[in-house]
Motif scaffolding. Structure first.
Motif, PDB file in Angstrom:
ATOM      1  N   LYS A  59     -16.173   1.376 -13.220  1.00  0.00           N
ATOM      2  CA  LYS A  59     -16.099   1.746 -11.813  1.00  0.00           C
ATOM      3  C   LYS A  59     -14.805   2.509 -11.556  1.00  0.00           C
ATOM      4  O   LYS A  59     -13.842   2.407 -12.296  1.00  0.00           O
ATOM      5  CB  LYS A  59     -16.148   0.501 -10.925  1.00  0.00           C
ATOM      6  CG  LYS A  59     -17.389  -0.338 -11.132  1.00  0.00           C
ATOM      7  CD  LYS A  59     -18.652   0.422 -10.844  1.00  0.00           C
ATOM      8  CE  LYS A  59     -19.884  -0.413 -11.113  1.00  0.00           C
ATOM      9  NZ  LYS A  59     -21.052   0.366 -11.327  1.00  0.00           N
ATOM     10  N   TYR A  60     -14.787   3.263 -10.461  1.00  0.00           N
ATOM     11  CA  TYR A  60     -13.611   4.055 -10.103  1.00  0.00           C
ATOM     12  C   TYR A  60     -12.494   3.145  -9.612  1.00  0.00           C
ATOM     13  O   TYR A  60     -11.372   3.212 -10.095  1.00  0.00           O
ATOM     14  CB  TYR A  60     -14.001   5.073  -9.050  1.00  0.00           C
ATOM     15  CG  TYR A  60     -12.892   5.970  -8.568  1.00  0.00           C
ATOM     16  CD1 TYR A  60     -11.930   6.457  -9.438  1.00  0.00           C
ATOM     17  CD2 TYR A  60     -12.817   6.342  -7.241  1.00  0.00           C
ATOM     18  CE1 TYR A  60     -10.922   7.284  -8.992  1.00  0.00           C
ATOM     19  CE2 TYR A  60     -11.821   7.172  -6.787  1.00  0.00           C
ATOM     20  CZ  TYR A  60     -10.882   7.638  -7.661  1.00  0.00           C
ATOM     21  OH  TYR A  60      -9.876   8.448  -7.220  1.00  0.00           O
ATOM     22  N   PHE A  61     -12.804   2.282  -8.655  1.00  0.00           N
ATOM     23  CA  PHE A  61     -11.816   1.324  -8.175  1.00  0.00           C
ATOM     24  C   PHE A  61     -12.528   0.138  -7.560  1.00  0.00           C
ATOM     25  O   PHE A  61     -13.735   0.167  -7.337  1.00  0.00           O
ATOM     26  CB  PHE A  61     -10.834   1.958  -7.176  1.00  0.00           C
ATOM     27  CG  PHE A  61     -11.456   2.391  -5.884  1.00  0.00           C
ATOM     28  CD1 PHE A  61     -11.433   1.567  -4.779  1.00  0.00           C
ATOM     29  CD2 PHE A  61     -12.053   3.626  -5.768  1.00  0.00           C
ATOM     30  CE1 PHE A  61     -11.998   1.962  -3.586  1.00  0.00           C
ATOM     31  CE2 PHE A  61     -12.615   4.043  -4.586  1.00  0.00           C
ATOM     32  CZ  PHE A  61     -12.594   3.209  -3.485  1.00  0.00           C
ATOM     33  N   GLU A  62     -11.749  -0.902  -7.302  1.00  0.00           N
ATOM     34  CA  GLU A  62     -12.297  -2.130  -6.737  1.00  0.00           C
ATOM     35  C   GLU A  62     -11.366  -2.634  -5.640  1.00  0.00           C
ATOM     36  O   GLU A  62     -10.141  -2.621  -5.799  1.00  0.00           O
ATOM     37  CB  GLU A  62     -12.426  -3.188  -7.825  1.00  0.00           C
ATOM     38  CG  GLU A  62     -12.988  -4.495  -7.352  1.00  0.00           C
ATOM     39  CD  GLU A  62     -13.142  -5.504  -8.476  1.00  0.00           C
ATOM     40  OE1 GLU A  62     -13.806  -6.513  -8.237  1.00  0.00           O
ATOM     41  OE2 GLU A  62     -12.600  -5.280  -9.573  1.00  0.00           O
ATOM     42  N   ILE A  63     -11.967  -3.053  -4.530  1.00  0.00           N
ATOM     43  CA  ILE A  63     -11.198  -3.633  -3.436  1.00  0.00           C
ATOM     44  C   ILE A  63     -11.688  -5.052  -3.214  1.00  0.00           C
ATOM     45  O   ILE A  63     -12.887  -5.281  -3.032  1.00  0.00           O
ATOM     46  CB  ILE A  63     -11.345  -2.824  -2.136  1.00  0.00           C
ATOM     47  CG1 ILE A  63     -10.814  -1.410  -2.313  1.00  0.00           C
ATOM     48  CG2 ILE A  63     -10.620  -3.524  -0.982  1.00  0.00           C
ATOM     49  CD1 ILE A  63     -10.949  -0.537  -1.091  1.00  0.00           C
ATOM     50  N   THR A  64     -10.773  -5.997  -3.260  1.00  0.00           N
ATOM     51  CA  THR A  64     -11.082  -7.387  -2.935  1.00  0.00           C
ATOM     52  C   THR A  64     -10.242  -7.774  -1.717  1.00  0.00           C
ATOM     53  O   THR A  64      -9.522  -6.944  -1.163  1.00  0.00           O
ATOM     54  CB  THR A  64     -10.778  -8.326  -4.114  1.00  0.00           C
ATOM     55  OG1 THR A  64      -9.377  -8.271  -4.389  1.00  0.00           O
ATOM     56  CG2 THR A  64     -11.554  -7.934  -5.365  1.00  0.00           C
ATOM     57  N   ASP A  65     -10.328  -9.023  -1.320  1.00  0.00           N
ATOM     58  CA  ASP A  65      -9.529  -9.493  -0.179  1.00  0.00           C
ATOM     59  C   ASP A  65      -8.042  -9.510  -0.491  1.00  0.00           C
ATOM     60  O   ASP A  65      -7.218  -9.422   0.409  1.00  0.00           O
ATOM     61  CB  ASP A  65      -9.979 -10.891   0.247  1.00  0.00           C
ATOM     62  CG  ASP A  65     -11.363 -10.877   0.858  1.00  0.00           C
ATOM     63  OD1 ASP A  65     -11.787  -9.805   1.343  1.00  0.00           O
ATOM     64  OD2 ASP A  65     -12.032 -11.927   0.848  1.00  0.00           O
ATOM     65  N   GLU A  66      -7.696  -9.634  -1.777  1.00  0.00           N
ATOM     66  CA  GLU A  66      -6.290  -9.743  -2.151  1.00  0.00           C
ATOM     67  C   GLU A  66      -5.675  -8.467  -2.703  1.00  0.00           C
ATOM     68  O   GLU A  66      -4.473  -8.261  -2.595  1.00  0.00           O
ATOM     69  CB  GLU A  66      -6.104 -10.832  -3.227  1.00  0.00           C
ATOM     70  CG  GLU A  66      -6.535 -12.198  -2.824  1.00  0.00           C
ATOM     71  CD  GLU A  66      -7.973 -12.488  -3.242  1.00  0.00           C
ATOM     72  OE1 GLU A  66      -8.407 -11.937  -4.263  1.00  0.00           O
ATOM     73  OE2 GLU A  66      -8.641 -13.224  -2.540  1.00  0.00           O
ATOM     74  N   LYS A  67      -6.487  -7.593  -3.330  1.00  0.00           N
ATOM     75  CA  LYS A  67      -5.882  -6.473  -4.049  1.00  0.00           C
ATOM     76  C   LYS A  67      -6.798  -5.260  -4.101  1.00  0.00           C
ATOM     77  O   LYS A  67      -8.003  -5.352  -3.871  1.00  0.00           O
ATOM     78  CB  LYS A  67      -5.512  -6.886  -5.468  1.00  0.00           C
ATOM     79  CG  LYS A  67      -6.694  -7.312  -6.304  1.00  0.00           C
ATOM     80  CD  LYS A  67      -6.254  -7.817  -7.659  1.00  0.00           C
ATOM     81  CE  LYS A  67      -7.461  -8.294  -8.447  1.00  0.00           C
ATOM     82  NZ  LYS A  67      -7.098  -8.769  -9.758  1.00  0.00           N
ATOM     83  N   ILE A  68      -6.195  -4.118  -4.452  1.00  0.00           N
ATOM     84  CA  ILE A  68      -6.905  -2.864  -4.713  1.00  0.00           C
ATOM     85  C   ILE A  68      -6.569  -2.482  -6.140  1.00  0.00           C
ATOM     86  O   ILE A  68      -5.404  -2.366  -6.501  1.00  0.00           O
ATOM     87  CB  ILE A  68      -6.459  -1.747  -3.756  1.00  0.00           C
ATOM     88  CG1 ILE A  68      -6.648  -2.180  -2.301  1.00  0.00           C
ATOM     89  CG2 ILE A  68      -7.211  -0.465  -4.043  1.00  0.00           C
ATOM     90  CD1 ILE A  68      -6.007  -1.236  -1.312  1.00  0.00           C
ATOM     91  N   THR A  69      -7.607  -2.286  -6.964  1.00  0.00           N
ATOM     92  CA  THR A  69      -7.406  -1.974  -8.375  1.00  0.00           C
ATOM     93  C   THR A  69      -8.075  -0.657  -8.713  1.00  0.00           C
ATOM     94  O   THR A  69      -9.279  -0.497  -8.499  1.00  0.00           O
ATOM     95  CB  THR A  69      -7.980  -3.084  -9.266  1.00  0.00           C
ATOM     96  OG1 THR A  69      -7.393  -4.326  -8.888  1.00  0.00           O
ATOM     97  CG2 THR A  69      -7.705  -2.811 -10.730  1.00  0.00           C
TER      98      THR A  69
END
Length: 134
Positions: A59-69
């Motif tokens: 995947k290009y990027f991932e956003i969770t409640d705690e972080k952006i990767t």
């Protein structure tokens, strides 16, 4: 939520992989692999195949409640609680902490996932405003 690469990027990398591989194989067959450039074209084709597979299955990027990767060989992570600034200029989103800067290009993102991304950005803006007040 995980966001995929844009389909145009995937198609371009697949086309380049096929082109370089075909050219490398045809040169290899014609010359019998006597020149070093025959191997070079094959290696370029294999590298593009690898790039395509990583982008297609990763995947290009991932956003969770705690972080952006931002995923990839040199992945970057910023924690939302540490954000001090969030900018949008042209097609780039920039997330800054005191130590790190993370850029996400809207052009690289799959177009069907942009509305969901914008909803998550609103949540991040609210969190950022709350963090700056306290």
């Amino acid at each position: 939520m995980r966001y995929r690469y844009n389909n145009a990027t995937l198609i371009l990398n697949l086309a380049l992989a096929i082109l370089w591989s075909y050219y490398g194989i045809s040169r290899f067959v014609d010359t019998g692999g006597k020149a070093w450039t025959d191997y070079l074209f094959l290696i370029i084709g294999i590298l593009y195949i690898g790039i395509f597979l990583v982008q297609y299955f990763g995947k290009y990027f991932e956003i969770t409640d705690e972080k952006i990767t931002l995923t990839g060989p040199f992945s970057k992570t910023v924690y939302i609680k540490d954000l001090v600034e969030m900018k949008y200029y042209a097609v780039d989103f920039t997330f800054k902490t005191r130590e790190k800067t993370l850029k996400i290009s809207k052009d690289q993102m799959n177009k069907s996932e942009v509305p969901q991304f914008e909803k998550q950005l609103e949540k991040i803006k609210e969190t950022l405003q709350f963090n700056l007040k306290s």
